[in-house]
Design an enzyme around this catalytic site. Structure first.
Site, short mmCIF file in Angstrom:
data_model
loop_
_atom_site.label_atom_id
_atom_site.label_comp_id
_atom_site.label_asym_id
_atom_site.label_seq_id
_atom_site.Cartn_x
_atom_site.Cartn_y
_atom_site.Cartn_z
CD GLU A 151 -3.21 0.97 1.95
OE1 GLU A 151 -3.59 -0.15 1.91
OE2 GLU A 151 -3.55 1.89 2.43
NE ARG A 152 -2.60 5.20 -0.27
CZ ARG A 152 -3.43 5.36 -1.16
NH1 ARG A 152 -3.27 5.50 -2.51
NH2 ARG A 152 -4.67 5.61 -0.68
CE LYS A 161 -6.21 3.02 9.01
NZ LYS A 161 -5.65 3.00 7.41
CD GLU A 204 -7.92 6.28 6.00
OE1 GLU A 204 -7.03 5.33 5.90
OE2 GLU A 204 -7.70 7.50 5.37
NE ARG A 251 -0.92 4.19 11.71
CZ ARG A 251 -1.53 4.62 10.72
NH1 ARG A 251 -2.54 4.07 10.46
NH2 ARG A 251 -0.88 5.42 9.92
NE ARG A 307 -8.42 13.35 7.65
CZ ARG A 307 -7.79 12.78 6.37
NH1 ARG A 307 -8.41 13.16 5.25
NH2 ARG A 307 -6.96 12.06 6.38
CE LYS A 361 -1.11 8.93 9.01
NZ LYS A 361 -1.93 8.78 7.80
CG ASP A 401 -3.19 11.01 5.41
OD1 ASP A 401 -2.26 10.45 5.81
OD2 ASP A 401 -4.13 10.36 5.01
CD GLU A 447 2.01 6.62 11.12
OE1 GLU A 447 1.10 6.84 11.87
OE2 GLU A 447 1.82 5.98 10.31
CD GLU A 495 -0.81 8.15 0.55
OE1 GLU A 495 -0.37 7.71 1.58
OE2 GLU A 495 -1.93 7.99 0.34
CG HIS A 545 -6.78 15.81 1.13
ND1 HIS A 545 -7.56 15.32 0.18
CD2 HIS A 545 -6.39 14.87 2.01
CE1 HIS A 545 -7.90 14.27 0.39
NE2 HIS A 545 -7.16 13.82 1.61
#
Ligand code: BDP
Length: 693
Positions: free
Chosen positions: A171-172, A291, A295, A327, A339, A363, A368, A390, A396, A514
């Protein structure tokens, strides 16, 4: 007189040199060797190494072991490769009495007399890190007998998180397939996993989570524990503990229970038994990375329990044997608030409730991994909780592995930030650590782009010592990896240092975030506004319309600003006085608003897009002038990638400007080139093959 051990060392070095030869010839400079090339020294540096002519020996009281053997083999390999003579005069003495690697790895290196350099510390881990540090210094051309280092890690966990899946996809991931071949494990361990551990040890990485945070429960099945054990055994001599991403619903998914409620006694028993099973196979298992309730992942909130209830239940199962890394990357479909505020709102009230062996992983920024975000407001706001930083090493949101973007300045921006609550972000994670989402895959050069190796390197170096300057890290990486010529290093270091700002400028200038394409996250898509959840849409973040652009996070808007300490919030409250790099993150402003340059907001935005494009052109020109300093293979690879980056920087600039113009109807500022195509062209582009999804 050479003692028996000296002879063994020299034989080992000679053998190693022999086995390396064919590989070196076949893969001249394909990047596989990373920063551990140990290219032969020349000039004064070579003369000094030859004058010292060390052999490697152990102090009395230091006995052998697998980790010390790694240190010794590395020194033999490095010294030979750098050009140390076979006939020795001086010595490098390893003085690390305790076998094993339980200590924190603090070491010092100093000359005790004209012929002897000592690497010393409590246990074998100290000599492991000391050996790599010494070789780094020598690679940089330092006088061996003048080397004096006294180092201790700034934080206990210096970790890489793999987002690798059972089927070998990542992933990514933009560097090929996963390095973990789960199908052939445990019978076959790819040699590459040893080289990986060695590279990590060289920069002080001491923990690796091997699987995606979006984890299926299958990784907790006995047959996967056997596979993990093979990896753990291989990595132990390199000082690396393995962690597993654990799916919170595993007791239901594979345990036959009807619930995964963390307060249910049967669930607690299941996890305790699972932990016992893992520790029976891997006595130094690091623990679980989780996690949860993010999501779509399951978590304690599915049962009306808090994140602390969930984390503490797993922490009890591990006991003093390991750590739960929980996380804080959460945002909820049902939560209509900004958010950027949600993680803080969920976690800060839980401060003081987490068990001692829980670390909350946060993070770097509140949304993000965007090209630029302010630091996450949780840092400083949870003084009773162990926190971890993190960062995302895989790019990404910064051009995958094609765009050249050196990320140390991005991480430093957060790490060095004063939280206004008694220290910097780096200070807030000293009891926890730093985790980087790995950018490593099975591409021959490991990371897809050659310069992406620098981000892996920099992450490790900063986790060891966050006060290192980005410039120093860039320079030492380039010197070890590419070439030592001073003029070359000046040029390449400057190029690396400016590269992240260039990406910010051509993708999301002035605090925008974003704006990328949906799902694949490749390329610009500021127009997207029809996705099911509001905060998945680029339009949610830009809030652009005919009148203005930007997200009001002041008291008149979402008031996310209030999550920061007053001294920090004050810095960002006034759009006239603040650092404009964060302008539209915190403020919604009219298009004709005056920026500090005197330009209107619209003109400043266009100016910054253009600045980003121009910076990439300058990078390409800088690189083009380095042809004589780099091997042909890597030179050409980087030149090709820079061409793509030049094209894609223009794409980002043009598509973004075309979109904003379709909203504000304003003419382009004088001198600005019109977008190459109309907005419909950009909107129609599709990328079904984009990697990493
Ligand atoms: C997002 C990625 C997604 C990850 C998520 C995470 O797009 O693939 O699963 O972060 O960190 O940025 O969990």
């Amino acid at each position: 007189m050479m003692n028996g051990r000296g002879l063994v060392n020299r034989l080992a070095a000679a053998l190693l040199a022999l086995t390396l030869l064919p590989a070196t010839a076949a893969h001249a400079e394909d990047g596989y060797a990373l920063w551990l090339r140990y290219a032969p020294l020349g000039g004064d540096a070579l003369a000094r190494l030859q004058g010292f002519a060390p052999r490697v020996e152990r102090a009395s009281g230091t006995t052998g072991g697998p980790m010390l053997a790694v240190a010794e083999a590395e020194l033999a390999r490095g010294l030979t490769s750098l050009g140390a003579p076979a006939k020795t005069k001086g010595s490098i003495r390893l003085d690390c009495p305790r076998a094993g690697g339980d200590g924190d790895g603090s070491f010092h290196i100093r000359a005790v007399d004209a012929r002897t350099l000592v690497i010393a510390g409590a246990d074998h881990r100290a000599c492991l890190y000391g050996a790599f540090a010494l070789l780094r210094e020598l690679s940089l051309g330092r006088d061996p007998r003048a080397i004096e280092l006294d180092e201790r890690p700034a934080m206990p966990l210096r970790m890489l998180d793999h987002w690798d899946n059972v089927d070998g996809s990542v992933e990514r991931g933009y560097a090929g397939r996963s390095i973990f071949d789960w199908w052939r494990l445990p019978d076959h361990l790819d040699r590459r996993l040893i080289d990986y551990a060695r590279a990590n040890a060289s920069i002080g990485i001491d923990a690796v989570a091997v699987n995606n945070v979006n984890a299926p429960a299958i990784f907790l099945e006995p047959r996967f524990i056997a596979k993990l054990r093979r990896i753990a055994d291989a990595w132990r001599p390199y000082g690396i503990r393995v962690f597993l991403s654990a799916r919170f619903s595993a007791p239901r998914d594979i345990g036959g229970l009807a619930t995964a409620d963390p307060l249910d006694p049967a669930v607690r028993r299941w996890w305790k038994a699972k932990a016992d099973e893992i520790y029976a196979a891997i006595p130094d298992f690091g623990g679980f990375l989780v996690k949860a309730n993010s999501e779509g992942q399951p978590g304690p909130q599915d049962y009306g329990r808090s994140h602390a209830d969930g984390a503490n239940m797993l922490a009890a199962a591990l006991g003093s044997r390991g750590t739960v890394i929980w996380r804080a990357f959460v945002y909820s479909a049902e939560d209509a608030s900004d958010r950027a505020k949600q993680a803080y709102a969920d976690f800060v009230p839980l401060d003081g409730q987490f068990a001692d062996n829980v670390i909350v992983q946060v993070k770097n920024g509140p949304i993000d991994f965007q090209p630029r975000e302010p630091f996450h407001p949780i840092f400083g706001a949870m003084p009773k909780t162990r926190l971890m930083f993190e960062g995302q090493i895989t790019k990404e949101y910064l051009g995958f592995s094609t765009h050249l973007a050196f990320l140390a300045p991005l991480w430093k921006e957060a790490l060095d930030a004063d939280t206004g609550r008694g220290g910097t972000v780096a200070g807030m994670v000293r009891r926890g650590g730093m985790a980087g989402v790995a950018n490593v895959g099975s591409d021959r050069n490991w990371t897809g782009g050659h310069f992406d190796q620098a981000n892996w390197y920099a992450f490790g170096r900063l986790a060891w010592n966050p006060s290192l300057a980005s410039e120093a890290v860039a320079r030492e990486w380039a010197a070890q990896t590419l070439g030592r010529d001073a003029g070359f290093l000046d040029a390449v270091t400057a190029m690396m240092l400016g590269s992240r700002q260039a990406v910010v400028d051509y993708m999301t200038p002035l605090g925008l975030a974003h704006q990328m394409g949906t799902n694949h996250h490749y390329g610009p898509a500021p127009w997207v506004c029809d996705l099911a959840r509001p905060e998945w849409n680029p339009c949610y973040y830009s809030r652009a319309d005919a009148h203005g652009i930007g997200f009001d996070r002041t008291a008149s808007g979402s008031d996310a600003l209030a999550q920061y300490a007053p001294s920090v919030a004050d810095e960002w409250r006034d759009p006239k006085a603040m650092d404009e790099d964060y302008l539209l993150w915190f403020h919604h402003l009219p298009w004709d608003w005056r920026t500090r340059s005197g330009r209107s907001l619209w003109a400043e935005l266009v100016h910054r897009y253009d600045r980003g494009v121009a910076a990439v052109d300058a990078m390409a020109a800088t690189w083009d002038a380095q042809r004589s300093h780099v091997d042909a293979e890597r030179f050409a690879d980087v030149a090709e990638d820079l061409k793509v980056q030049q094209r894609e920087a223009r794409w980002w600039r043009d598509a973004s400007i075309a979109w904003w113009q379709s909203l504000n109807g304003l003419p382009l500022p004088a001198g600005a080139a019109p977008p190459a195509h109309d907005i419909d062209h950009y909107r129609a582009l599709a990328f079904p093959e984009a990697p990493g999804i």
